[in-house]
Design a protein around this motif. Structure first.
Motif, short mmCIF file in Angstrom:
data_model
loop_
_atom_site.label_atom_id
_atom_site.label_comp_id
_atom_site.label_asym_id
_atom_site.label_seq_id
_atom_site.Cartn_x
_atom_site.Cartn_y
_atom_site.Cartn_z
N SER A 102 0.85 -1.18 0.00
CA SER A 102 0.00 0.00 0.00
C SER A 102 0.89 1.24 0.00
O SER A 102 1.85 1.30 0.77
CB SER A 102 -0.88 -0.01 1.25
OG SER A 102 -1.56 1.21 1.38
N VAL A 103 0.57 2.22 -0.83
CA VAL A 103 1.37 3.44 -0.92
C VAL A 103 1.09 4.30 0.30
O VAL A 103 -0.06 4.65 0.57
CB VAL A 103 1.06 4.19 -2.23
CG1 VAL A 103 1.85 5.49 -2.29
CG2 VAL A 103 1.34 3.32 -3.43
N GLY B 253 -2.46 5.59 -0.85
CA GLY B 253 -3.56 4.70 -0.52
C GLY B 253 -3.82 3.62 -1.55
O GLY B 253 -4.58 2.69 -1.29
N LYS B 254 -3.19 3.71 -2.72
CA LYS B 254 -3.40 2.71 -3.76
C LYS B 254 -2.66 1.42 -3.42
O LYS B 254 -1.56 1.45 -2.88
CB LYS B 254 -2.91 3.26 -5.10
CG LYS B 254 -3.22 2.36 -6.27
CD LYS B 254 -2.82 2.99 -7.58
CE LYS B 254 -3.13 2.04 -8.71
NZ LYS B 254 -2.63 2.55 -9.99
N VAL B 255 -3.26 0.29 -3.73
CA VAL B 255 -2.64 -1.02 -3.53
C VAL B 255 -1.91 -1.38 -4.81
O VAL B 255 -2.49 -1.38 -5.90
CB VAL B 255 -3.68 -2.09 -3.16
CG1 VAL B 255 -3.03 -3.46 -3.05
CG2 VAL B 255 -4.36 -1.73 -1.85
N VAL B 256 -0.61 -1.68 -4.69
CA VAL B 256 0.24 -1.93 -5.84
C VAL B 256 1.05 -3.21 -5.65
O VAL B 256 1.15 -3.73 -4.54
CB VAL B 256 1.21 -0.74 -6.07
CG1 VAL B 256 0.47 0.51 -6.50
CG2 VAL B 256 2.04 -0.47 -4.84
N TYR B 257 1.63 -3.68 -6.74
CA TYR B 257 2.58 -4.78 -6.70
C TYR B 257 3.99 -4.19 -6.76
O TYR B 257 4.19 -3.14 -7.37
CB TYR B 257 2.39 -5.73 -7.88
CG TYR B 257 1.15 -6.57 -7.79
CD1 TYR B 257 1.18 -7.81 -7.16
CD2 TYR B 257 -0.05 -6.14 -8.34
CE1 TYR B 257 0.04 -8.59 -7.08
CE2 TYR B 257 -1.19 -6.91 -8.25
CZ TYR B 257 -1.14 -8.13 -7.62
OH TYR B 257 -2.26 -8.89 -7.53
N GLY B 258 4.95 -4.87 -6.15
CA GLY B 258 6.33 -4.40 -6.18
C GLY B 258 7.31 -5.55 -6.15
O GLY B 258 7.00 -6.62 -5.63
N VAL B 259 8.49 -5.32 -6.72
CA VAL B 259 9.57 -6.30 -6.70
C VAL B 259 10.65 -5.77 -5.77
O VAL B 259 11.10 -4.63 -5.90
CB VAL B 259 10.14 -6.52 -8.12
CG1 VAL B 259 11.36 -7.42 -8.08
CG2 VAL B 259 9.08 -7.09 -9.03
N VAL B 260 11.08 -6.60 -4.83
CA VAL B 260 12.11 -6.20 -3.87
C VAL B 260 13.45 -6.18 -4.59
O VAL B 260 13.90 -7.21 -5.11
CB VAL B 260 12.15 -7.17 -2.67
CG1 VAL B 260 13.25 -6.78 -1.71
CG2 VAL B 260 10.80 -7.22 -1.98
N VAL B 261 14.08 -4.99 -4.66
CA VAL B 261 15.37 -4.87 -5.34
C VAL B 261 16.52 -4.66 -4.36
O VAL B 261 17.68 -4.86 -4.73
CB VAL B 261 15.36 -3.74 -6.39
CG1 VAL B 261 14.42 -4.07 -7.51
CG2 VAL B 261 15.02 -2.41 -5.77
#
Length: 166
Positions: free
Chosen positions: A86-87, A99-107
């Motif tokens: 969540s942002v 508040g937007k729900v997003v996908y992310g890749v751990v870098v």
């Protein structure tokens, strides 16, 4: 937080000595502070799990996100794993809003990860690049070092956008 902990350690050292004398108290306080600082530097680094706050290192518009769920394992996410987040903080004119729900890749992850040649890689902070459901990055630039282990996890597009590959 580290400074508060160190000051607590030095106060405990002084209170234990009581009235033994100032010279002895100063030497014990100095040695006690070195013990406290070595304890702080050896803190346990764990997986990226639920409620972990991560820094966003792309130009998608988000500054910080909080992990909701790690999509791969039960314990949490490591380098190259995808998370749902969540942002929490965002730039006002960015693509992604607060508040937007997003996908992310751990870098980048503070937890160490072993490499095939026997060396280990770990970073100072936890960082993520925001991606869509298909795994394509939302931003057009990736800032800071990115480990080459992302190639094994099929995140080649993130590696092409990165400034520096560690």
């Amino acid at each position: 937080m580290a400074a508060a902990f160190a000051s607590k350690c030095s106060r405990v050292g002084r209170s234990l000595l009581g009235g033994l004398g100032k010279n002895l108290s100063g030497s014990l306080t100095a040695s006690n502070e070195t013990v406290c600082s070595s304890f702080i530097s050896q803190q346990q680094r764990t997986f990226i799990q639920m409620r972990t706050v991560l820094k966003v290192v792309d130009n998608s518009g988000a500054k910080k996100v909080m992990c909701i769920q790690a999509l791969k394992g039960k314990k949490g996410a490591r380098l190259g794993d995808t998370i749902v987040a969540s942002v929490k903080e965002a730039h006002p004119n960015g693509k992604v809003k607060k508040g937007k729900v997003v996908y992310g890749v751990v870098v980048r992850a503070a937890m160490q990860k072993g490499r095939c040649d026997g060396s280990e890689v770990k970073f100072d902070d936890n960082a993520v690049v925001l991606v869509d459901k298909q795994g394509q990055p939302i931003g057009t630039r990736v800032f800071g070092p990115v480990p080459h282990e992302l190639r094994k996890k099929k995140h080649v597009k993130i590696l092409t956008l990165a400034e520096h590959i560690a």
